[in-house]
Design an enzyme around this catalytic site. Structure first.
Site, short mmCIF file in Angstrom:
data_model
loop_
_atom_site.label_atom_id
_atom_site.label_comp_id
_atom_site.label_asym_id
_atom_site.label_seq_id
_atom_site.Cartn_x
_atom_site.Cartn_y
_atom_site.Cartn_z
N LYS A 122 0.81 -1.22 0.00
CA LYS A 122 0.00 0.00 0.00
C LYS A 122 0.85 1.27 0.00
O LYS A 122 0.36 2.34 -0.35
CB LYS A 122 -0.97 -0.03 1.17
C1 LIG Z 1 -4.39 -4.57 1.39
C2 LIG Z 1 -3.66 -5.83 1.27
C3 LIG Z 1 -4.09 -6.84 0.40
C4 LIG Z 1 -5.36 -6.74 -0.40
O1 LIG Z 1 -5.30 -5.77 -1.43
P1 LIG Z 1 -6.63 -5.22 -2.08
O2 LIG Z 1 -6.20 -4.10 -2.93
O3 LIG Z 1 -7.50 -4.76 -0.96
O4 LIG Z 1 -7.25 -6.33 -2.84
C5 LIG Z 1 -3.31 -7.98 0.29
N1 LIG Z 1 -2.19 -8.13 1.03
C6 LIG Z 1 -1.76 -7.19 1.88
C7 LIG Z 1 -0.53 -7.44 2.67
C8 LIG Z 1 -2.47 -6.00 2.02
O5 LIG Z 1 -2.03 -5.08 2.86
#
Ligand SMILES: *Cc1c(COP(=O)(O)O)cnc(C)c1O
Length: 543
Positions: A122
Site C-alpha cells: 500500500k
Molecule cells: C491490502 C492488502 C491486500 C489486499 O489488497 P486489495 O487491494 O484490498 O485487494 C493484500 N495483502 C496485503 C498485505 C495487504 O495489505
C-alpha cells in the site's frame, strides 16, 4: 490513441457525476451518490510505448502512466514529475518494486511490493496520495493565513496495512489531520505498533471494538453525512480513492518490462499472468486497467483466502455476502439466523484480506456493464450507454445492501471471466506454501498474503516457453509473525528475529498514541472525536 482517450475526466459508477476533475475525484474519495470515481475512458497506450518505456526507471514509468490519466492543465508535467519522484524516493531499493525468480523451472516470479516505508504494498499508492494531497493543499492555501487556510481531515478504516501506509504518507504534513480506525485486537502487533508509535500530532489512531467491516461502515457513514463531510472537509484514503488505483498500475508495467529485459519473458508470447492476493479488489483492479490500456496480460488471477466472495463470484456469477454458518458436532454447517448478515468475517492468517465484500468490484462492474452497452447497437449515444451502466451498478449495489447479494447474467460473467480467474487458498495451504518456498530459493520467506498468491500460481498450468507467472508479494514477512512462526518455527536454523528489519526492532516498546472506542456503532462519539481533534490541530498549527 483513440478519440475517446485522454478525456482526463472522471465519472461516478452510480451515474450521479460526470466530467469530474482529477483533483475533485481525489479529494472527494467517494462520489456524492456513494458511487466510486473511475476514468471516463481507459486511455490506450501510445504507439511506441514498448520501445520508449522499456528502460525507464519506476518513477519515470509512473509519470508516463499517470500522465495518461491526469490533465497537464490540472497538474503540470514538471509538478507531476516532482510528486512522483518524491513519492518513490522513500523506498529502500532502486527498482522500487523488483521482480525476482522464485522457481525458474515452473516459471513463477515474485513481484515484491513491500520495499516502502511501512513494508506493505500500500506504500506504493499512499506515498503518492500523501504527496498529491500536500500539493493540492499548498496550491489552495497559497497566500492564505490562519483560519482562511483549508484543512483536510483524512479518514480511513484499516484491517492493518492501509493505516500504517496512510499515516506514513501523511504524518507531519501541513493542513492535514489523519484519522485511522482499526478493529481492536484484530490487526497484527507490528501493524498496531507501526501506527500507534507515530508521534506526529496530526495523526490519530482509533481502536474500535468490532470488525474491519464495522470500521469501514463508520467511515462510509461519516462520508454519507454531508454536514460532517463538508464541515470537516473529509477525504478518504481507502482504496476507493481513485488515485491509489492509478498509482498501482505502474508496477504491473514495471514487472513486465523487468521480465522482458532479463529475457525471462518473450513479449511475442503474450503469456504473462499476474496472480494478486486480493481483499478489497484494489490491487488487481489496477492490473485490469493496465490490461485494458494495452499491456499484454493474458490473465489476472484473483487469489483469496477463506473470505472468498470474489472466488465465489467468479465460480457462480453470484456476488453474495457469506451466509453465517455454525459448525455443529458432526461438521454440518448450519445457518445462524440470530446474527445479521453483516457480521460474518472469518479471521485468517492473512488479515489484510479478511473482508466480507470488496468495494472495488463496483468499478469493474461498471466497466463490464458499459462494455455490454458499447456493443449493443440498439443503444444510441455515449451518454445513454453510460447512463445505463450507472443504473445497472446502482441496482446491483442496492441488492447487495438490502438482500446481501445479487446474481449477474451470463454475459456479464463471461466478460469477467475473459480477464480474470480466481483461486481460494486455505490457512493450512498458506502455511504449507511458506514452508515449501523456504526450501527453494536461499530460504526465501513469504508473508502469508504473498503465500496465497504463490499457492494460487502453483495451481495453474505451467506457462508456455517464453511465458511467466508473476505472483504479487504484498507484505514483508516480519509483519505477520504468527503465520511465519507456524510455518517455520520448527525449522532448524530459523529464527524469527533474523528476518526483522532494523526498523521493526524496538518498535513495540515505543510509547503509543491511540484512542480506544468501545462500541463499534458509536458514530456520534467518533464524530465528536474528529471535530475536537481537528479543532486542536488547527489551534496548534495557527498558534
Ligand atoms: C491490502 C492488502 C491486500 C489486499 O489488497 P486489495 O487491494 O484490498 O485487494 C493484500 N495483502 C496485503 C498485505 C495487504 O495489505
Amino acid at each position: 490513441m483513440s478519440s475517446e482517450t485522454a478525456s482526463f475526466k472522471y465519472l461516478s459508477t452510480r451515474g450521479g457525476s460526470y466530467g469530474v476533475s482529477f483533483e475533485k475525484a481525489v479529494l472527494d474519495g467517494l462520489a456524492p451518490d456513494n458511487g466510486l470515481y473511475i476514468p471516463e475512458a481507459i486511455p490506450s497506450l501510445p504507439d511506441d510505448w514498448h520501445q520508449n518505456w522499456l528502460n525507464l526507471s519506476f518513477a519515470d514509468l509512473a509519470f508516463q502512466i499517470l500522465s495518461l490519466y491526469i490533465s497537464p492543465e490540472e497538474i503540470s508535467p514538471w509538478e507531476l514529475k516532482a510528486i512522483v519522484q518524491n513519492s518513490y524516493s522513500t523506498f529502500r531499493v532502486p527498482e522500487i518494486t523488483p521482480t525476482i525468480a522464485l522457481d525458474g523451472d515452473r516459471r513463477v516470479y515474485l513481484l515484491e511490493l513491500f520495499h516502502g516505508p511501512t513494508f506493505a504494498f500500500k506504500d506504493v499508492a499512499l506515498q503518492f496520495l500523501g504527496n498529491l494531497l500536500e500539493f493540492f493543499l499548498v496550491r489552495k492555501n497559497k497566500g492564505k493565513m490562519g483560519k482562511d487556510r483549508e484543512h483536510l481531515a483524512v479518514i480511513g478504516a484499516t484491517s492493518g496495512d492501509t493505516g500504517a501506509a496512510a499515516i506514513y504518507g501523511l504524518k507531519g504534513k501541513k493542513d492535514v489531520s489523519i484519522f485511522i480506525l482499526y478493529p481492536n485486537g484484530r490487526i497484527s502487533p507490528v501493524q498496531e505498533a507501526q501506527m500507534t508509535s507515530v508521534q506526529d500530532q496530526n495523526v490519530r489512531c482509533l481502536s474500535l471494538d468490532g470488525t474491519f467491516d464495522d470500521c469501514q461502515d463508520i467511515v462510509k457513514a461519516l462520508f454519507a453525512d454531508s454536514t460532517t463531510k463538508e464541515s470537516l472537509k473529509l477525504c478518504g484514503v481507502n482504496s476507493i480513492n481513485i488515485s491509489r488505483i492509478l498509482a498501482q498500475i505502474t508496477y504491473y508495467f514495471a514487472s513486465y518490462f523487468s521480465l522482458v529485459r532479463s529475457g525471462a519473458l518473450d513479449p511475442s508470447t503474450n503469456a504473462i499472468r499476474f496472480i494478486t492476493p486480493s481483499g478489497n479488489f484494489g490491487n488487481v483492479l489496477a492490473g485490469y486497467l493496465a490490461k485494458r490500456m494495452g499491456l499484454p496480460i493474458s490473465k489476472l488471477i484473483i487469489a483469496t483466502n477463506e473470505n472468498d466472495i470474489l472466488y465465489r463470484f467468479w465460480k457462480t456469477g453470484t456476488y453474495e455476502k457469506q451466509p453465517i454458518v455454525n459448525h455443529t458436532k458432526d461438521g454440518v454447517q448450519i445457518r445462524d439466523g440470530a446474527r445479521p448478515l453483516d457480521e460474518y468475517v472469518k479471521e485468517t492468517l492473512s488479515p489484510a484480506m479478511d473482508i466480507q465484500t470488496s468495494s472495488n468490484v463496483e468499478r469493474l462492474l461498471w466497466f463490464i456493464a458499459f462494455d455490454i452497452c458499447a456493443t449493443d447497437d440498439s443503444i444510441i449515444g455515449l451518454d445513454t450507454k453510460r447512463y445505463i451502466a450507472g443504473k445497472r451498478v446502482q441496482e446491483w449495489q442496492n441488492a447487495l445492501k438490502t438482500k446481501g447479494g445479487f446474481r449477474v447474467e451470463k454475459k456479464v460473467l463471461d466478460i469477467a471471466r475473459k480477464h480474470f480467474e480466481s483461486e481460494r487458498v486455505s490457512d493450512p495451504e498458506t502455511v504449507t506454501t511458506i514452508r515449501e518456498v523456504y526450501g527453494w530459493r536461499n530460504n526465501y520467506i513469504l508473508d502469508p498474503h504473498s503465500a496465497i498468491g504463490v499457492a494460487a500460481a502453483l495451481r495453474l498450468d505451467k506457462p508456455p516457453p517464453g511465458g511467466c507467472d508473476v505472483a504479487l508479494s504484498t507484505a514483508h514477512p516480519a509483519k505477520f509473525s504468527r503465520a511465519v512462526e507456524m510455518a517455520l518455527g520448527n525449522h532448524k536454523g530459523f529464527q524469527f528475529r533474523d528476518i526483522l528489519p532494523p526498523q521493526f526492532i524496538g518498535l513495540e516498546a515505543l510509547p503509543r498514541r491511540q484512542i480506544h472506542v468501545e462500541k463499534s456503532g458509536d458514530l456520534d462519539g467518533i464524530r465528536k472525536i474528529l471535530i475536537d481533534e481537528v479543532e486542536k490541530e488547527l489551534e496548534r498549527q495557527h498558534s
